[in-house]
Design a protein around this motif. Structure first.
Motif, mmCIF file in Angstrom:
data_model
loop_
_atom_site.group_PDB
_atom_site.id
_atom_site.type_symbol
_atom_site.label_atom_id
_atom_site.label_comp_id
_atom_site.label_asym_id
_atom_site.label_seq_id
_atom_site.Cartn_x
_atom_site.Cartn_y
_atom_site.Cartn_z
ATOM 1 N N ALA A 47 0.834 -1.205 0.000
ATOM 2 C CA ALA A 47 0.000 0.000 0.000
ATOM 3 C C ALA A 47 0.870 1.256 0.000
ATOM 4 N N ALA A 48 1.907 1.252 0.798
ATOM 5 C CA ALA A 48 2.782 2.432 0.912
ATOM 6 C C ALA A 48 3.509 2.727 -0.395
ATOM 7 N N THR A 49 3.806 1.686 -1.167
ATOM 8 C CA THR A 49 4.529 1.872 -2.428
ATOM 9 C C THR A 49 3.594 1.964 -3.630
ATOM 10 N N GLY A 50 2.282 1.916 -3.385
ATOM 11 C CA GLY A 50 1.322 2.055 -4.471
ATOM 12 C C GLY A 50 1.141 0.813 -5.322
ATOM 13 N N ARG A 51 1.615 -0.329 -4.853
ATOM 14 C CA ARG A 51 1.468 -1.569 -5.627
ATOM 15 C C ARG A 51 0.113 -2.224 -5.445
ATOM 16 N N ILE A 52 -0.665 -1.760 -4.472
ATOM 17 C CA ILE A 52 -2.016 -2.264 -4.245
ATOM 18 C C ILE A 52 -2.885 -1.048 -3.899
ATOM 19 N N PRO A 53 -4.113 -0.991 -4.431
ATOM 20 C CA PRO A 53 -4.959 0.184 -4.148
ATOM 21 C C PRO A 53 -5.353 0.243 -2.671
ATOM 22 N N SER A 54 -5.209 1.421 -2.103
ATOM 23 C CA SER A 54 -5.537 1.591 -0.691
ATOM 24 C C SER A 54 -6.101 2.984 -0.452
#
Length: 84
Positions: A47-54
């Protein structure tokens, strides 16, 4: 919130994206980690690196089931294309 096992027992859809999509409300990192069979810290890192939508609400990180389902389906298509 129902656990992944409870949802699997009550939802007749067999694919993961469909099971997640039917969940009410936003998921916590722990709940999503259980579905994805990942550690909670791995979900936070993604989530912090933008690899999964959050969604970040103050200090809390939450995950929209519809967006996670779409993300899973997109990844599934990408994997299928590479295998072909």
């Amino acid at each position: 919130m129902k656990s992944p096992k409870e949802v699997n027992a009550t939802v007749d859809c067999s694919d993961l994206a469909s099971r997640i999509e039917k969940l009410p409300g936003a998921l916590t990192a722990s709940e999503l980690a259980a579905f994805l069979n990942l550690g909670k810290s791995a979900v936070y890192e993604m989530a912090a690196t933008g690899r999964i939508p959050s969604i970040k609400i103050g200090a809390a990180v939450r995950f929209d089931p519809a967006r996670i389902a779409a993300w899973l389906r997109q990844r599934e298509v990408a994997i299928e294309r590479r295998a072909a």
